[in-house]
Design an enzyme around this catalytic site. Sequence first.
Site, PDB file in Angstrom:
ATOM      1  N   GLY A  37       0.803  -1.225   0.000  1.00  0.00           N
ATOM      2  CA  GLY A  37       0.000   0.000   0.000  1.00  0.00           C
ATOM      3  C   GLY A  37       0.839   1.280   0.000  1.00  0.00           C
ATOM      4  N   GLU A  38       2.148   1.163   0.230  1.00  0.00           N
ATOM      5  CA  GLU A  38       2.985   2.376   0.197  1.00  0.00           C
ATOM      6  C   GLU A  38       2.999   2.937  -1.221  1.00  0.00           C
ATOM      7  OE1 GLU A  38       6.903   1.867   1.686  1.00  0.00           O
ATOM      8  OE2 GLU A  38       6.225   1.338   3.707  1.00  0.00           O
ATOM      9  N   ARG A  95     -12.954  20.870   6.789  1.00  0.00           N
ATOM     10  CA  ARG A  95     -14.088  21.014   7.708  1.00  0.00           C
ATOM     11  C   ARG A  95     -13.664  20.853   9.168  1.00  0.00           C
ATOM     12  NH1 ARG A  95     -18.495  17.117   5.100  1.00  0.00           N
ATOM     13  NH2 ARG A  95     -16.619  15.940   4.615  1.00  0.00           N
ATOM     14  N   GLN A  96     -12.464  20.300   9.373  1.00  0.00           N
ATOM     15  CA  GLN A  96     -11.955  20.190  10.747  1.00  0.00           C
ATOM     16  C   GLN A  96     -11.163  21.453  11.081  1.00  0.00           C
ATOM     17  OE1 GLN A  96     -10.233  16.502  12.089  1.00  0.00           O
ATOM     18  NE2 GLN A  96     -11.219  15.345  10.466  1.00  0.00           N
ATOM     19  N   HIS A 128     -13.571  25.493   2.587  1.00  0.00           N
ATOM     20  CA  HIS A 128     -14.775  25.387   3.424  1.00  0.00           C
ATOM     21  C   HIS A 128     -15.027  26.701   4.162  1.00  0.00           C
ATOM     22  CE1 HIS A 128     -17.880  23.819   5.898  1.00  0.00           C
ATOM     23  NE2 HIS A 128     -17.168  23.945   6.998  1.00  0.00           N
ATOM     24  N   LYS A 190     -29.805  23.934  10.253  1.00  0.00           N
ATOM     25  CA  LYS A 190     -29.463  22.501  10.338  1.00  0.00           C
ATOM     26  C   LYS A 190     -28.619  22.238  11.583  1.00  0.00           C
ATOM     27  CE  LYS A 190     -25.516  20.839   8.424  1.00  0.00           C
ATOM     28  NZ  LYS A 190     -24.504  20.529   7.412  1.00  0.00           N
ATOM     29  N   ASP A 216     -24.190  24.996  -1.598  1.00  0.00           N
ATOM     30  CA  ASP A 216     -23.283  24.667  -0.493  1.00  0.00           C
ATOM     31  C   ASP A 216     -21.869  24.617  -1.053  1.00  0.00           C
ATOM     32  OD1 ASP A 216     -22.536  24.030   2.062  1.00  0.00           O
ATOM     33  OD2 ASP A 216     -23.837  22.284   2.249  1.00  0.00           O
ATOM     34  N   ALA A 222     -24.185  13.748   1.071  1.00  0.00           N
ATOM     35  CA  ALA A 222     -25.452  14.335   0.598  1.00  0.00           C
ATOM     36  C   ALA A 222     -26.492  14.417   1.719  1.00  0.00           C
ATOM     37  CB  ALA A 222     -26.018  13.621  -0.617  1.00  0.00           C
TER      38      ALA A 222
HETATM   39  C1  R5P Z   1     -20.851  21.721   6.270  1.00  0.00           C
HETATM   40  O1  R5P Z   1     -20.567  22.628   7.018  1.00  0.00           O
HETATM   41  C2  R5P Z   1     -20.598  21.780   4.788  1.00  0.00           C
HETATM   42  O2  R5P Z   1     -20.717  23.080   4.298  1.00  0.00           O
HETATM   43  C3  R5P Z   1     -21.536  20.871   4.043  1.00  0.00           C
HETATM   44  O3  R5P Z   1     -22.849  21.266   4.305  1.00  0.00           O
HETATM   45  C4  R5P Z   1     -21.390  19.451   4.482  1.00  0.00           C
HETATM   46  O4  R5P Z   1     -20.076  19.160   4.797  1.00  0.00           O
HETATM   47  C5  R5P Z   1     -21.863  18.513   3.411  1.00  0.00           C
HETATM   48  O5  R5P Z   1     -21.662  17.199   3.846  1.00  0.00           O
HETATM   49  P1  R5P Z   1     -22.752  16.092   3.615  1.00  0.00           P
HETATM   50  O6  R5P Z   1     -23.034  16.058   2.153  1.00  0.00           O
HETATM   51  O7  R5P Z   1     -22.090  14.829   4.118  1.00  0.00           O
HETATM   52  O8  R5P Z   1     -23.942  16.452   4.444  1.00  0.00           O
END
Ligand code: R5P
Length: 303
Positions: A37-38, A95-96, A128, A190, A216, A222
């Site tokens: 896998g390397e 996102r982290q 992001h 959300k 987004d 999704a």
């Molecule tokens: C979240 O803050 C992002 O902007 C997206 O809404 C999110 O990461 C989308 O991920 P998923 O399609 O898994 O809901």
Amino acid sequence: MKPILLSGRANPVLAREIAQARGMKLGQCNIDSFPDGEIHVEILEDLLGCDVYLIQPTSPPVAENLLELLLLSDAARRSGAAHITGVIPYLGYARQDRRSAPGEPVGGRVAADMLSVGMDRIITVDLHKPTLEGFFSVPVEHLSAIELIAENLKRSLPNNPVLVAPDLGAAKLANTYADLLYIPVAYIYKVRESGDKVSIRNIVGDVAGCSPILVDDMISTAGTMIKAMEALLFQKCFHDITLVATHGLFVGDGPSKINSFPVSKIIVTDSIMQHKNQIALPIHVVSLKRLLANAIKRLNFYD
Ligand code: R5P
């Protein structure tokens, strides 16, 4: 400085198109994996004194694509490259960008630290969050695909459209699209319960009888788009939904779940290479080739 463009394995199609748009050929390199896998990388170009551009989104498999990019940059450095730019159309781990619980790392910072060691500069698209630029200790050219996507949307807007931010993080993005398209905006509240579970608390704005255009930065599982569509349909929106995101990851069973909703169009860019399992979806791909080729031209001072 002579520019040389090299591609990892994550998105060779986009890399070739960027090179074509610059009137160049991609530099040659062999990349394969050992049985354990390397990853093994071998650049077959003379890079001495060159301005090298390594094209590789850190899309799934994220860790592998990230490491491959770092190996390419190490190989380029050891081959005498004068300047190395990572062209990363999609940046994984973005996102982290903060700790949401004690005991977690700041993954975005870890990725940025590794890339800042290997590269002299980064070119990326629709991070992001724009503040992620501050995680890097090298200059970041942060490009946006929003205008390109808005142009595509303008060509066939649905009847009575409304832009919808599927979460509060996308509110600013929805407003930017609204400024370009002159259409109203609605916002969804959300709450993310886990990596693949989200729930909807509220919708602010009129959506009944409207054709929603959900915007987004990315579609991953999704889950966000699906929950938003359920809430919009419950509020009696029109059965003509458009999904828009710069980065289309489409992981897991996300694509098949989207298929059970009245989605007329999905617009994503080619920041991430689209694979066969998305073929059944009405995906329109907006190419980033010119945006990235122009950025490379602009930054290659001695061209
Ligand atoms: C979240 O803050 C992002 O902007 C997206 O809404 C999110 O990461 C989308 O991920 P998923 O399609 O898994 O809901």
